[in-house]
Design an enzyme around this catalytic site. Structure first.
Site, PDB file in Angstrom:
ATOM      1  CB  SER A 107      -0.824   0.106   1.342  1.00  0.00           C
ATOM      2  OG  SER A 107      -1.152   1.034   1.199  1.00  0.00           O
ATOM      3  NE  ARG A 108       2.684   2.346  -4.506  1.00  0.00           N
ATOM      4  CZ  ARG A 108       2.954   1.246  -5.607  1.00  0.00           C
ATOM      5  NH1 ARG A 108       1.988   0.379  -4.762  1.00  0.00           N
ATOM      6  NH2 ARG A 108       3.908   0.402  -5.813  1.00  0.00           N
ATOM      7  CB  SER A 109      -2.289   3.906   2.926  1.00  0.00           C
ATOM      8  OG  SER A 109      -3.649   4.186   1.832  1.00  0.00           O
ATOM      9  CE  LYS A 119     -11.884  -0.953   0.065  1.00  0.00           C
ATOM     10  NZ  LYS A 119     -11.820  -0.613  -0.947  1.00  0.00           N
ATOM     11  CD  GLU A 141     -26.837   9.602   2.222  1.00  0.00           C
ATOM     12  OE1 GLU A 141     -27.964   9.431   1.361  1.00  0.00           O
ATOM     13  OE2 GLU A 141     -26.809  10.167   2.805  1.00  0.00           O
ATOM     14  N   GLY A 187     -18.941  -3.221  -9.958  1.00  0.00           N
ATOM     15  CA  GLY A 187     -18.244  -3.220  -8.579  1.00  0.00           C
ATOM     16  C   GLY A 187     -18.204  -2.667  -7.752  1.00  0.00           C
ATOM     17  CG  LEU A 208     -11.843   4.630 -10.657  1.00  0.00           C
ATOM     18  CD1 LEU A 208     -12.720   5.112 -11.385  1.00  0.00           C
ATOM     19  CD2 LEU A 208     -13.376   3.611  -9.973  1.00  0.00           C
TER      20      LEU A 208
END
Length: 278
Positions: free
Chosen positions: A18-20, A69, A80, A131, A218
Site C-alpha cells: 500500500s502507498r497509504s 471492507k 449513508e 462492482g 480508476l
C-alpha cells in the site's frame, strides 16, 4: 502496537504494498503533526477482534482494504455513504463509538474537480463496470447532480442491481451498446480492471464523445492506461486513478489528525516515483 502519539493504520490481508503510509507520513511532516501511520496485516479470522480493540492497539482510526471492507461495515456504525456503497474503507471514533465511512466517493469527485474543473456541467455520464468501485462512482455522480448514468457491464444483471439500488437515473446497458451511449455524454468512467497491468486492454472508440467530454480511469498501474492515452490523443481532458487514490485519503487524515491536508504536485510526484518500476 502503535506508539503513544496519535496514530492510524491500514488494515488489510495482504497490505504490504500500500502507498497509504507514504501519503499520510508526507502530510504529517508537511503539517508538523506528531503522529504515525502503520500497516497492520490482519487475516480475516482476526479482523473482528482487531477492530473491536482498535483503541487498545493505540489507534485513533484506520483505513480498511481488501478483504475486510464489507466486514468493517458490520462491525461499526456506518454513515449513508458506506451503507450505499456496501463497504467501509475508513474507521474513526466518535467518543467511544467506532464509526465508518467510504471515502472513495470523495476521492473520485475530488479528483475530477481538480483534474477537470467544470466536468459536471453535462447531465449525462457513462460508467463502465458494476462492482464495488462503480457503486462509489455512481453515488458520487448522483449526489453531484448528474441526471442520467448509462451503466455498462458484461453481466447486465449486476448493472440492473445498481439501478434497483440507486434509482431510475441509472440506466443499465449492454456492453455492446457502449458506442451508442457516448454521444452527448460529458463523462466516461472506467471502474473495471481492464487496462490494468496484467489485464486485457479496454478498447473503446471514443470518437462519438463530445469534444469537451472528460475521460476518467480508476486504474493507476499504469498511470496512463490505453483509454486515457486515446482520450488525450483526441484532445479530451482526463482524470487518472492515482488522483483518486490521493484525494480519497484526505478525509481520513482530517478525521484522525484534526487537519485537512491538500493533494499537491509534490505529493503526487512522490507517489509516482514509488510506483515507477524499480
Amino acid at each position: 502496537m502503535a506508539a503513544t502519539k496519535r496514530a492510524a493504520c491500514l488494515i488489510g490481508w495482504p497490505a504490504a504494498h500500500s502507498r497509504s503510509p507514504l501519503i499520510h507520513h508526507y502530510w504529517l511532516r508537511r503539517l508538523g503533526i506528531e503522529g504515525g501511520y502503520s500497516i497492520e496485516a490482519v487475516p480475516p479470522e482476526g479482523f473482528a477482534e482487531f477492530v473491536l480493540h482498535l483503541k487498545t492497539h493505540g489507534y485513533v482510526g484506520a483505513n480498511v482494504t481488501i478483504p475486510h471492507k464489507e466486514r468493517a461495515l458490520q462491525l461499526t456504525e456506518p454513515d449513508e455513504r458506506a451503507r450505499a456503497v456496501g463497504a467501509a474503507n475508513t474507521l474513526y471514533y466518535d467518543g467511544d463509538l467506532l464509526r465508518s465511512t467510504n471515502t472513495d466517493i470523495e476521492g473520485f469527485i475530488g479528483n475530477l474537480d481538480a483534474s477537470a474543473p467544470g466536468w459536471d456541467r453535462s447531465p449525462h455520464a457513462v460508467v463502465l463496470g458494476a462492482g464495488g468501485s462503480s457503486r462509489a462512482v455512481v453515488f458520487g455522480l448522483l449526489e453531484r447532480g448528474v441526471q442520467r448514468i448509462a451503466l455498462a457491464n458484461r453481466s447486465i444483471e449486476r448493472a440492473q442491481a445498481l439501478r434497483d439500488l440507486f434509482g431510475e437515473r441509472v440506466v443499465p446497458i449492454a456492453w455492446s451498446d457502449i458506442p451508442a451511449a457516448l454521444p452527448g455524454a460529458g463523462l466516461l468512467v472506467n471502474t473495471t480492471s481492464l487496462g490494468m497491468k496484467g489485464q486485457p486492454p479496454l478498447q473503446i472508440d471514443l470518437s462519438a464523445l463530445p469534444a469537451d467530454a472528460v475521460v476518467s480511469d480508476l486504474v493507476y498501474v499504469p498511470l496512463e492506461t490505453d483509454l486515457l492515452a486515446a482520450a488525450k490523443a483526441r484532445g479530451l481532458r482526463t482524470a487518472d486513478g492515482l488522483g483518486m487514490l490521493l484525494h480519497q485519503a484526505v478525509r481520513g487524515f482530517d478525521l484522525w489528525f484534526g487537519a485537512r491536508p491538500h493533494v499537491t504536485a509534490e505529493l503526487r510526484a512522490l507517489v509516482e516515483a514509488d510506483l515507477a518500476p524499480k
